[in-house]
Design an enzyme around this catalytic site. Structure first.
Site, mmCIF file in Angstrom:
data_model
loop_
_atom_site.group_PDB
_atom_site.id
_atom_site.type_symbol
_atom_site.label_atom_id
_atom_site.label_comp_id
_atom_site.label_asym_id
_atom_site.label_seq_id
_atom_site.Cartn_x
_atom_site.Cartn_y
_atom_site.Cartn_z
ATOM 1 N N HIS A 1 0.800 -1.225 0.000
ATOM 2 C CA HIS A 1 0.000 0.000 0.000
ATOM 3 C C HIS A 1 0.833 1.276 0.000
ATOM 4 O O HIS A 1 0.441 2.270 -0.591
ATOM 5 C CB HIS A 1 -1.001 -0.026 1.157
ATOM 6 C CG HIS A 1 -2.188 -0.861 0.833
ATOM 7 N ND1 HIS A 1 -2.360 -2.124 1.346
ATOM 8 C CD2 HIS A 1 -3.215 -0.647 -0.011
ATOM 9 C CE1 HIS A 1 -3.462 -2.637 0.841
ATOM 10 N NE2 HIS A 1 -4.001 -1.767 0.019
ATOM 11 N N ARG B 1 -10.112 4.574 -1.889
ATOM 12 C CA ARG B 1 -9.668 3.802 -0.713
ATOM 13 C C ARG B 1 -9.855 4.668 0.534
ATOM 14 O O ARG B 1 -8.924 5.340 0.992
ATOM 15 C CB ARG B 1 -8.195 3.421 -0.850
ATOM 16 C CG ARG B 1 -7.880 2.364 -1.887
ATOM 17 C CD ARG B 1 -6.390 1.995 -1.815
ATOM 18 N NE ARG B 1 -6.097 0.764 -2.492
ATOM 19 C CZ ARG B 1 -5.638 0.692 -3.755
ATOM 20 N NH1 ARG B 1 -5.443 1.773 -4.454
ATOM 21 N NH2 ARG B 1 -5.364 -0.492 -4.291
ATOM 22 N N ARG C 1 -15.301 2.855 -1.712
ATOM 23 C CA ARG C 1 -15.181 1.573 -1.012
ATOM 24 C C ARG C 1 -15.244 1.832 0.488
ATOM 25 O O ARG C 1 -14.611 2.762 0.993
ATOM 26 C CB ARG C 1 -13.837 0.922 -1.351
ATOM 27 C CG ARG C 1 -13.621 -0.357 -0.562
ATOM 28 C CD ARG C 1 -12.389 -1.078 -0.997
ATOM 29 N NE ARG C 1 -11.166 -0.484 -0.466
ATOM 30 C CZ ARG C 1 -9.955 -0.962 -0.733
ATOM 31 N NH1 ARG C 1 -9.808 -1.993 -1.545
ATOM 32 N NH2 ARG C 1 -8.881 -0.392 -0.225
ATOM 33 N N GLU D 1 -12.198 -10.426 -4.075
ATOM 34 C CA GLU D 1 -10.750 -10.470 -3.828
ATOM 35 C C GLU D 1 -10.367 -11.601 -2.878
ATOM 36 O O GLU D 1 -9.233 -11.703 -2.444
ATOM 37 C CB GLU D 1 -10.238 -9.116 -3.320
ATOM 38 C CG GLU D 1 -11.016 -8.507 -2.177
ATOM 39 C CD GLU D 1 -10.509 -7.117 -1.769
ATOM 40 O OE1 GLU D 1 -9.417 -6.708 -2.176
ATOM 41 O OE2 GLU D 1 -11.236 -6.451 -1.004
ATOM 42 N N ASN E 1 -5.035 -7.479 -6.388
ATOM 43 C CA ASN E 1 -3.879 -7.496 -5.468
ATOM 44 C C ASN E 1 -4.080 -8.574 -4.405
ATOM 45 O O ASN E 1 -3.198 -9.387 -4.146
ATOM 46 C CB ASN E 1 -3.722 -6.139 -4.759
ATOM 47 C CG ASN E 1 -3.542 -5.000 -5.738
ATOM 48 O OD1 ASN E 1 -3.108 -5.217 -6.854
ATOM 49 N ND2 ASN E 1 -3.884 -3.801 -5.324
ATOM 50 N N ASP E 2 -5.262 -8.543 -3.795
ATOM 51 C CA ASP E 2 -5.521 -9.535 -2.753
ATOM 52 C C ASP E 2 -5.900 -10.886 -3.351
ATOM 53 O O ASP E 2 -5.491 -11.925 -2.842
ATOM 54 C CB ASP E 2 -6.634 -9.045 -1.812
ATOM 55 C CG ASP E 2 -6.071 -8.087 -0.775
ATOM 56 O OD1 ASP E 2 -5.047 -8.434 -0.162
ATOM 57 O OD2 ASP E 2 -6.631 -6.995 -0.606
ATOM 58 N N ARG F 1 1.581 -10.246 -0.341
ATOM 59 C CA ARG F 1 1.794 -9.163 -1.305
ATOM 60 C C ARG F 1 2.834 -8.137 -0.868
ATOM 61 O O ARG F 1 3.228 -7.288 -1.658
ATOM 62 C CB ARG F 1 0.467 -8.470 -1.625
ATOM 63 C CG ARG F 1 -0.169 -7.770 -0.460
ATOM 64 C CD ARG F 1 -1.581 -7.329 -0.784
ATOM 65 N NE ARG F 1 -1.648 -5.970 -1.263
ATOM 66 C CZ ARG F 1 -2.763 -5.285 -1.436
ATOM 67 N NH1 ARG F 1 -3.941 -5.861 -1.219
ATOM 68 N NH2 ARG F 1 -2.764 -4.050 -1.857
ATOM 69 N N CYS G 1 -9.858 -3.370 -10.222
ATOM 70 C CA CYS G 1 -9.271 -2.167 -9.618
ATOM 71 C C CYS G 1 -7.950 -2.456 -8.910
ATOM 72 O O CYS G 1 -7.391 -1.585 -8.267
ATOM 73 C CB CYS G 1 -10.264 -1.497 -8.671
ATOM 74 S SG CYS G 1 -10.674 -2.514 -7.253
#
Ligand code: PEP
Ligand code: MG
Length: 593
Positions: A198, A305, A341, A442, A465-466, A476, A513
């Site tokens: 992140h 986010r 989100r 995810e 990503n997840d 990650r 995304c």
């Protein structure tokens, strides 16, 4: 630059945010303090109190020093902010309670101070008065500093760098990255991390060049060393020579020209050569990124986010503050969708200074995060849901839940949302009754039951990503295994296909995304698999737009079918890399891995 006489050292890492930066090193030491807890017997109490007194003294001196500097540079009014901090450090109730806690519990002074200061922070946080709630932030700041002094750790503050520097650290937490001094941070370099951590995502959105995964670099350089960061090729050069600087001067000029050509090309509509319109949206972390998003010609926001509103503040933002931020974004896009989100705290985004809300976990990525946290902290969740609903009266807003793992969880979240809708209706507060509500896919369980979730969602947004992290079991943020993180793994491709088919069968749209959406190599792959929309870090939109305009959907669909038959992730990658390279070449833009 006369002092640059030492030998040049070239190190290879992972290119995380493109760009080139040259400057002096600022060593960043992680400020999230791990507090040891152990027993001390009565004979050691006097020693513990002496350590405590010394730490209080050091903390007071540090705050006074900052106050003097601020007064000199900004004026007396600004410096008065630190009066509140000095009052905390001199607070006899806090000091006295800590000592009494040590005497009764028999625990070391750090553990006791942590416990008592947390209690104060919580009490102030809960007060229904803006001014008093801000005192919680003061106590948190001072407590952090005092604990660092007790533990003999140096503190560093990325929110106010003294001058332009390249920040080098073992790691940078997402909250530190979110509050970094944008005007003075030239580049970011870390020992650990990967392309999807992140802190890196934040660096990318702020257009700060970054290279990660440099193992022990932070121990090999010192404050003030010269360092060059090549965020295109993932290189870091300590003490660069004159000839290196000359080469990089040319490279930077070329890159700037290429980016400009991409930006110029991206002003045109996002339509493929065979006439299919593809929506490209932006991922943002804060409402002040709106101007940057517009510069990149994004069609609205595909992922806001919101947890970064919490991570960069010294206290939890309430409903009004959140409403103001969401409304700003909703109004800024004049009719384009803004997908907000709900909170995704936890995992690699714990809330520093809130051990009460996020107790330490041995496996945070599989732990108490995102929707799991929200469903157990209903009041906090409802504040956010009401703020989002209210923002939906000011522009087309959609809401999506992160980390949905099953239908019951989605139903429970929707129940809370319904409660919020009812409350707003009762109070005659405007909101969009038809606001779309989507699910992020995810977690593998969600992917497997995507047919069921699709019937209960207005849209899907795939968090690659997840999803990839959990599918291939690749942490990650772990640089040691970053090379095994393969978005073209057959398991990933099949899973994506399954989710996309389920969405389309239910008549809903599907977006991606995760960072995969902004990587030029994967743009044709995702479109070929049937994804309707892509959402990415704003500076990546021009290249994605250029590619959309340079491909036929019918061609990439055939390539995706072929990819689904292939065994080797590397072969799939090579096929799409060539496709992408050939097209970017038309603009004389090379493909940067
Ligand atoms: C993802 O997991 O792909 C995603 C977009 O969410 P985040 O990166 O914030 O976890
Ligand atoms: Mg995610």
């Amino acid at each position: 630059m006369e002092e640059r006489a030492q030998t040049e050292i070239v190190l290879e890492g992972v290119a995380a945010s493109s760009g080139i930066a040259l400057g002096r090193v600022f060593i960043h030491i992680q400020t999230d303090v791990a507090i040891p807890s152990y027993h001390v017997d009565g004979s050691m109490h006097a020693g513990e109190i002496a350590r405590f007194d010394q730490a209080i003294l050091a903390t007071r001196q540090q705050i006074q020093k900052i106050q003097d500097e601020v007064e000199k540079n900004l004026g007396a009014d600004e410096a008065r902010i630190f009066d509140a901090h000095l009052m905390v450090v001199e607070d006899q109730a806090l000091i006295g309670e800590t000592i009494r806690e040590m005497e009764s519990s028999g625990l070391n002074i750090e553990a006791c101070f942590q416990k008592i200061s947390q209690r104060y922070i919580k009490a102030f946080d809960e007060i229904d008065d803006e001014y008093l709630r801000e005192r919680a932030g003061d106590i948190r700041d001072v407590a952090q500093r005092l604990l660092q002094n007790l533990l003999g750790q140096a503190s560093s503050n990325l929110t106010r760098l003294a001058d332009k520097r390249v920040v080098v650290g073992n790691d940078i937490s997402p909250s530190d990255a979110a509050s970094i001094d944008r005007s003075n941070a030239l580049g970011i370099v870390t020992d650990v991390g990967s392309k999807t951590s992140h802190a890196v995502i934040v660096a990318r959105s702020m257009r700060i060049p970054a290279v990660v995964g440099l193992r022990d670099l932070s121990k090999r350089v010192q404050n003030g060393d010269w360092i060059l960061v090549d965020g295109y090729d993932g290189k870091v050069i300590v003490n660069p020579s004159e000839s290196t600087l000359f080469v990089y001067g040319k490279v930077q000029k070329e890159r700037q020209g290429q980016q400009q050509r991409l930006i110029d090309a991206s002003k045109k509509p996002s339509v493929t050569l065979d006439g299919v319109a593809i929506t490209l949206r932006a991922n943002i972390e804060k409402s002040d990124e709106v101007a940057l998003v517009k510069e990149c010609s994004a069609d609205g926001v595909g992922l806001f986010r919101t947890e970064f509103l919490y991570l960069s503040a010294s206290r939890l933002p309430g409903e009004e503050e959140q409403y103001a931020a969401y409304k700003t974004v909703a109004e800024a896009f004049h009719g384009s969708q803004v997908i907000i989100r709900t909170l995704d705290l936890g995992g690699d985004k714990p809330l520093a200074g809130h051990a009460d809300l996020f107790p330490p976990e041995s496996n945070p990525f599989l732990g108490y995060r995102a929707i799991r946290f929200c469903l157990e902290n209903r009041d906090l969740f409802k504040q956010q849901l009401r703020a989002i609903l209210r923002a939906s009266a000011h522009g087309p807003v959609s809401l999506m839940y992160p980390m949905i793992s099953g239908c019951d969880e989605l139903a429970r979240a929707n129940e809370v949302l319904d409660e919020c809708r009812a409350e707003l209706r009762r109070n005659k507060i405007a909101f969009d009754e038809k606001m779309p509500v989507g699910s992020m896919i995810e977690i593998p369980s969600a992917a497997i039951i995507s047919d069921l979730l699709a019937k209960k969602s207005d849209f899907f947004s795939i968090g690659t990503n997840d999803l990839i992290q959990y599918l291939i079991a690749i942490d990650r943020v772990n640089d040691r295994i970053a090379h095994l993180y393969e978005p073209t793994h057959p398991a990933v491709l099949r899973t994506l296909r399954q989710i996309i088919d389920a969405a389309h069968k239910a008549g809903i749209k599907v977006s991606v995304c995760g960072e995969m959406a902004g990587d030029p190599v994967y743009v044709p792959l995702l479109l070929g698999l049937g994804v309707d929309e892509l959402s990415m870090t704003p500076p990546l939109i021009p290249a994605a737009k250029f590619l959309v305009r340079a491909l036929k959907l019918s061609d990439v669909k055939k390539m995706a079918e072929k990819a689904l038959e292939m065994e080797s992730p590397k072969e799939v990658y090579a096929m799409f890399e060539k496709f992408c390279r050939d097209r970017l070449h038309l603009l004389s833009v090379p493909l940067v891995d």
